[in-house]
Design a protein around this motif. Structure first.
Motif, PDB file in Angstrom:
ATOM      1  N   ALA A 206       0.833  -1.200   0.000  1.00  0.00           N
ATOM      2  CA  ALA A 206       0.000   0.000   0.000  1.00  0.00           C
ATOM      3  C   ALA A 206       0.868   1.250   0.000  1.00  0.00           C
ATOM      4  O   ALA A 206       0.576   2.237  -0.697  1.00  0.00           O
ATOM      5  N   ASP A 207       1.963   1.230   0.755  1.00  0.00           N
ATOM      6  CA  ASP A 207       2.890   2.367   0.747  1.00  0.00           C
ATOM      7  C   ASP A 207       3.518   2.548  -0.631  1.00  0.00           C
ATOM      8  O   ASP A 207       3.722   3.686  -1.093  1.00  0.00           O
ATOM      9  N   GLN A 208       3.827   1.448  -1.303  1.00  0.00           N
ATOM     10  CA  GLN A 208       4.384   1.543  -2.650  1.00  0.00           C
ATOM     11  C   GLN A 208       3.371   2.165  -3.620  1.00  0.00           C
ATOM     12  O   GLN A 208       3.742   2.978  -4.474  1.00  0.00           O
ATOM     13  N   VAL A 209       2.122   1.759  -3.492  1.00  0.00           N
ATOM     14  CA  VAL A 209       1.083   2.329  -4.353  1.00  0.00           C
ATOM     15  C   VAL A 209       0.983   3.826  -4.148  1.00  0.00           C
ATOM     16  O   VAL A 209       0.965   4.608  -5.115  1.00  0.00           O
ATOM     17  N   ILE A 210       0.919   4.250  -2.908  1.00  0.00           N
ATOM     18  CA  ILE A 210       0.751   5.681  -2.629  1.00  0.00           C
ATOM     19  C   ILE A 210       1.996   6.448  -3.049  1.00  0.00           C
ATOM     20  O   ILE A 210       1.903   7.588  -3.538  1.00  0.00           O
ATOM     21  N   ASP A 211       3.164   5.849  -2.902  1.00  0.00           N
ATOM     22  CA  ASP A 211       4.384   6.510  -3.385  1.00  0.00           C
ATOM     23  C   ASP A 211       4.322   6.736  -4.891  1.00  0.00           C
ATOM     24  O   ASP A 211       4.653   7.821  -5.387  1.00  0.00           O
ATOM     25  N   LEU A 212       3.863   5.718  -5.647  1.00  0.00           N
ATOM     26  CA  LEU A 212       3.772   5.863  -7.095  1.00  0.00           C
ATOM     27  C   LEU A 212       2.732   6.920  -7.472  1.00  0.00           C
ATOM     28  O   LEU A 212       2.965   7.770  -8.341  1.00  0.00           O
ATOM     29  N   GLU A 213       1.599   6.893  -6.786  1.00  0.00           N
ATOM     30  CA  GLU A 213       0.566   7.887  -7.078  1.00  0.00           C
ATOM     31  C   GLU A 213       1.031   9.294  -6.701  1.00  0.00           C
ATOM     32  O   GLU A 213       0.695  10.273  -7.378  1.00  0.00           O
ATOM     33  N   ARG A 214       1.798   9.396  -5.622  1.00  0.00           N
ATOM     34  CA  ARG A 214       2.308  10.712  -5.231  1.00  0.00           C
ATOM     35  C   ARG A 214       3.244  11.265  -6.309  1.00  0.00           C
ATOM     36  O   ARG A 214       3.264  12.470  -6.573  1.00  0.00           O
ATOM     37  N   ARG A 215       4.010  10.413  -6.939  1.00  0.00           N
ATOM     38  CA  ARG A 215       4.880  10.855  -8.025  1.00  0.00           C
ATOM     39  C   ARG A 215       4.040  11.359  -9.213  1.00  0.00           C
ATOM     40  O   ARG A 215       4.387  12.358  -9.849  1.00  0.00           O
ATOM     41  N   ILE A 216       2.957  10.628  -9.524  1.00  0.00           N
ATOM     42  CA  ILE A 216       2.070  11.084 -10.604  1.00  0.00           C
ATOM     43  C   ILE A 216       1.449  12.436 -10.236  1.00  0.00           C
ATOM     44  O   ILE A 216       1.394  13.355 -11.053  1.00  0.00           O
ATOM     45  N   ALA A 217       0.979  12.546  -8.999  1.00  0.00           N
ATOM     46  CA  ALA A 217       0.333  13.781  -8.561  1.00  0.00           C
ATOM     47  C   ALA A 217       1.283  14.961  -8.603  1.00  0.00           C
ATOM     48  O   ALA A 217       0.884  16.085  -8.958  1.00  0.00           O
ATOM     49  N   ALA A 218       2.539  14.737  -8.253  1.00  0.00           N
ATOM     50  CA  ALA A 218       3.516  15.824  -8.242  1.00  0.00           C
ATOM     51  C   ALA A 218       3.735  16.403  -9.634  1.00  0.00           C
ATOM     52  O   ALA A 218       4.056  17.589  -9.784  1.00  0.00           O
TER      53      ALA A 218
END
Length: 659
Positions: A206-218
Motif C-alpha cells: 500500500a505504501d508503494q502504491v501511494i508513493d507511485l501515485e504521489r509521483r504522478i500527482a507531483a
C-alpha cells in the motif's frame, strides 16, 4: 401520482376554468408559480432526510422505472440480440448469490497479466491492455472534439491514474488531509489483500502504491487550471511519440486502442516525461502492486460483497458523505448505464418514444427555430454582418430528437448470466472500442455526449445542434396527451432556451462554419452585457424562497435567466404564428405548462447551497419573471397594471424585439 389521460384533461380544464374566475385571477396575477402548481406543492411535502423534490426530479425517477421495466422484459423475453445482451447483463447483476459465488474470478485474467510483469518493457503493454477493457491506469486517454477543427474528434492524453479525485491530496500536509490519507492507505491495503497480496506484505505494498501515485500527482496540474479546455489541448505528431517517450511506448498504446491518427493532444509533456522515467526507474514489483490496486478499485463495485463494502466505505462514506449505498437494483442499473448505456438507450427509445410524440416535438422545435430566425433579423443590437452570420448559422443548425442519427456497432462478445463482473468487463471493452472509433476526420457529430435514456435538452455549441433525448419526450416537458399549446409552453420554451445559447455571449464564439471565431463586434458584445445586467438586476430584487433575508443572485444566474426569457418569448411567438394560440384557453395552457416545469420543495440546506452555486434561479422565479416581462401573460389572465405579475411596460425586458 399517475393520472389517466382523461383525468389529466379534466384537471387541465378545471385549472383553465378557475383561472378565468375573478377570485382566482388575483391569485394568478400575484404569484403564478404558486397558483399553477398549488396542487403539486400541496401533494409534495418534503420528506424527512430528503433535500429536494422537483417536478423534473420526478421525471428522472419515472425514467429509471422505465429502464427497469425494459430490462426486466429483456431478461424474461428479449426481442433482439441487443435486448439479449442487456437481459443477461441485468440478470447477472441482480443475482447476488451468483455474484458471491463469482467472487473475484472476473479479475483473474487481468491479475495474471499484471503478475506476469518482470521487466520495464512489460509495463506499457499491460497499461494498454487495461485501457482496452475500460480501466484507465497511469493516465487518461479519450476521444473529444478538436478545438481547432470542431468537425473531428482527436485522442487526448490527459492526467489521471490516481485513486483520489484531486492531485492536491497527495501534496497537502494539513491535519484533515493527513487523516484522509490514512483512511486511503487502509483502503488500498484492503483492496490489495482481496487481489491476493498476503497480509504480511499488504501494508508495504500500500505504501508503494501511494508513493507511485504521489509521483504522478507531483507532475500533474492543479484541477483549477484544467477547467479551461485549452489547458488540455496541444497537438503533437504521433510519429514523434516513440522518440519523446521511449519507455511508455505511446505509439504502440495507440495501436492497441485501434486508433489510426497522425495527431493527438498531449498538453502536459512534463507529466508524460515523468511517467516515462517512472517506467524505467521504478521496480516492476511496485508497478505490479499499483496496477493490481487500480484494477481492484475500478472493479470493486461489480464484485462480491466484501469488495463492495470496502469500496462504499471509502468512496461513499469518506469521500461523498453518503450514509448508505443505493439499492442493489440501482447499483446494477448504474453499471449498465456506465458500460452499456448506448445499448440501453437504443432499446429505451424504441420502446417509449411513439412516432406521434416525435412528430409533435419536431413540429414545435421547427417552429421555435423559425421564430428565432425572425427574431434575430429584427434584433436592433446586431449589425448587418452579425445578422448574416446568425442566419447562416441558424440555417446549418440541426435538431436531433430521440436518439443519435448514427447507430453503433453492437457486435459484442456474448455475456451470459454467470458473471456480473465478467459482463461488466465485456461491456466496458465494447464501450471503449466504440469511443475510440469516434476519433477521425469529419466524425465529431456521430455521437451525443448524453444518453437517450437521460432526460435532456441541450444545445451542442461545438456541433451547432439541438439534442433532445428520448427520455425528455414526456411530461412535464412534453405531454403527448396534452394540448399543443401546452407543448409550446413547456417543450417549446425549453427549445427556445437552448437554441438561444447558439446566439448569445457564448454562441458568438463559434461561427456558422463551426470555427472558433468571435463574430460579434465590441458594440454587439456590450449590448448583450447590458441586457444581461438588466436581467440580473431584475432577478436580484426577489427573495430566495425559504431563506429569510437572502435575495436571488442575479449575476450568478444571468446567462440562464436570459435564456429563460428568450425561450418563453420565442415559444410564445411560435405558437402565435401557428393555428394553436388564438384561443384564451390555449394561451392560459401555454403559461400553465411553463410553470409546471419548475415546482420544487427544498430543504434549507439545499436552498442555501443552490443560492450560492446554482446557475439557475429558484423555481418560483424561473416561472414568474419571464411571464412578468411578457405582456401577453397579463392579458391572458386579466392582470391589472398594479399586480405583481404584470410589470410596467417600461420595465419589461425583451431579449428579442417583439414582432
Amino acid at each position: 401520482m399517475t393520472r389517466t389521460p382523461i383525468a389529466s384533461a379534466l384537471a387541465a380544464g378545471l385549472l383553465a376554468t378557475l383561472a378565468s374566475l375573478p377570485g382566482h385571477a388575483v391569485e394568478a396575477c400575484t404569484d403564478f408559480h404558486g397558483h399553477a402548481n398549488a396542487t403539486w406543492l400541496a401533494n409534495h411535502v418534503l420528506p424527512e432526510g430528503v433535500d429536494a423534490v422537483t417536478a423534473l426530479g420526478e421525471l428522472e425517477s419515472r425514467v429509471r422505472g422505465q429502464q427497469v421495466a425494459l430490462l426486466n422484459s429483456a431478461m424474461q423475453s428479449p426481442e433482439n440480440e441487443v435486448q439479449k445482451l442487456l437481459g443477461d447483463f441485468w440478470a447477472s447483476g441482480l443475482s447476488e448469490a451468483q455474484v458471491e459465488r463469482d467472487g473475484a474470478q472476473p479479475l483473474g485474467p487481468l491479475l495474471e497479466r499484471i503478475n506476469a510483469i518482470r521487466r520495464a518493457r512489460d509495463i506499457p503493454p499491460t497499461i494498454a491492455a487495461l485501457h482496452q477493457v475500460g480501466i484507465p491506469v497511469v493516465f487518461n486517454f479519450g476521444a473529444d472534439v478538436d478545438l481547432r477543427d470542431l468537425q473531428r474528434h482527436i485522442g487526448y492524453f490527459t492526467q489521471g491514474g490516481l485513486g483520489l479525485p484531486d492531485p492536491a491530496f497527495y501534496t497537502r500536509d494539513d491535519a484533515a488531509t493527513a487523516a484522509l490519507m490514512e483512511r486511503y492507505r487502509e483502503y488500498v491495503r484492503q483492496v490489495l489483500v482481496l487481489t491476493g497480496t498476503p497480509e504480511r506484505r499488504a501494508a508495504a505494498e500500500a505504501d508503494q502504491v501511494i508513493d507511485l501515485e504521489r509521483r504522478i500527482a507531483a507532475a500533474s496540474r492543479p484541477l483549477s487550471l484544467l477547467r479551461n479546455p485549452e489547458a488540455s489541448y496541444a497537438l503533437v505528431q504521433v510519429d514523434g511519440l516513440a522518440g519523446s517517450y521511449p519507455h511508455l511506448q505511446l505509439d504502440q498504446f495507440l495501436q492497441a486502442q485501434g486508433v489510426d491518427s497522425t495527431v493527438v493532444s498531449l498538453a502536459n509533456p512534463a507529466l508524460f516525461a515523468a511517467l516515462d522515467g517512472m517506467v524505467d526507474d521504478l521496480k516492476p514489483a511496485q508497478w505490479r502492486a499499483y496496477l493490481r490496486w487500480r484494477v481492484g478499485d475500478a472493479m470493486a463495485p461489480y464484485l462480491s460483497k466484501a469488495w463492495r463494502d470496502i469500496h462504499f466505505d471509502f468512496h461513499g462514506r469518506v469521500l461523498a458523505g453518503r450514509q448508505a449505498p443505493p439499492s442493489r437494483e440501482q447499483q446494477v442499473l448504474d453499471a449498465i448505464n456506465l458500460a452499456a448505456g448506448p445499448m440501453l438507450g437504443r432499446e429505451y427509445a424504441n420502446r417509449y418514444v411513439q412516432p406521434a410524440t416525435r412528430e409533435r416535438a419536431e413540429q414545435i422545435a421547427g417552429q421555435v427555430r423559425e421564430a428565432l430566425g425572425r427574431a434575430l433579423q429584427r434584433d436592433t443590437r446586431l449589425g448587418p454582418e452579425a445578422k448574416a452570420e446568425a442566419a447562416a448559422k441558424l440555417a446549418r443548425l440541426s435538431i436531433e430528437i430521440g436518439t443519435p442519427p448514427r447507430d453503433l456497432d453492437y457486435t459484442v462478445q456474448p455475456m451470459g448470466r454467470g458473471s456480473f463482473g465478467g459482463n461488466m468487463l465485456i461491456a466496458s471493452t465494447w464501450h471503449h472500442r466504440e469511443q475510440m472509433r469516434r476519433i477521425g476526420e469529419a466524425n465529431a457529430h456521430r455521437r451525443w455526449n448524453v444518453l437517450p435514456q437521460q432526460a435532456s435538452l441541450a444545445y451542442d455549441i461545438a456541433h451547432n445542434r439541438l439534442v433532445v433525448t428520448a427520455a425528455a419526450l414526456q411530461s412535464p416537458i412534453l405531454d403527448a396527451t396534452g394540448s399543443l399549446a401546452a407543448g409550446y409552453g413547456s417543450f417549446g420554451a425549453l427549445v427556445g432556451h437552448e437554441l438561444s445559447h447558439g446566439f448569445d455571449i457564448h454562441g458568438r464564439m463559434v461561427d456558422a462554419a463551426g470555427e472558433l471565431r468571435e463574430w460579434w463586434n465590441p458594440a454587439e458584445v456590450q449590448a448583450w452585457r447590458t441586457l444581461a445586467g438588466q436581467v440580473a438586476t431584475q432577478y436580484s430584487r426577489h427573495d430566495w424562497p425559504g431563506l429569510d433575508g437572502r435575495k436571488v443572485d442575479g449575476s450568478l444566474s444571468a446567462s440562464e435567466n436570459v435564456a429563460d426569457l428568450a425561450g418563453v418569448q420565442l415559444a410564445w411567438e411560435a405558437m402565435q404564428a401557428s393555428a394553436s394560440g388564438s384561443e384564451g384557453d390555449a394561451r392560459r395552457e401555454f403559461f400553465t405548462a411553463w410553470a409546471g416545469l419548475w415546482p420544487q420543495q427544498l430543504s434549507t440546506a439545499e436552498a442555501t447551497r443552490r443560492a450560492a452555486t446554482s446557475p439557475h434561479a429558484p423555481g418560483k422565479w424561473r416561472t414568474n419573471v419571464p411571464l412578468m416581462n411578457l405582456a401577453a401573460f397579463g392579458e391572458a389572465f386579466g392582470c391589472k397594471a398594479s399586480d405583481p405579475m404584470r410589470l410596467p411596460p417600461a420595465d419589461q425586458l425583451q431579449v428579442w424585439p417583439q414582432p
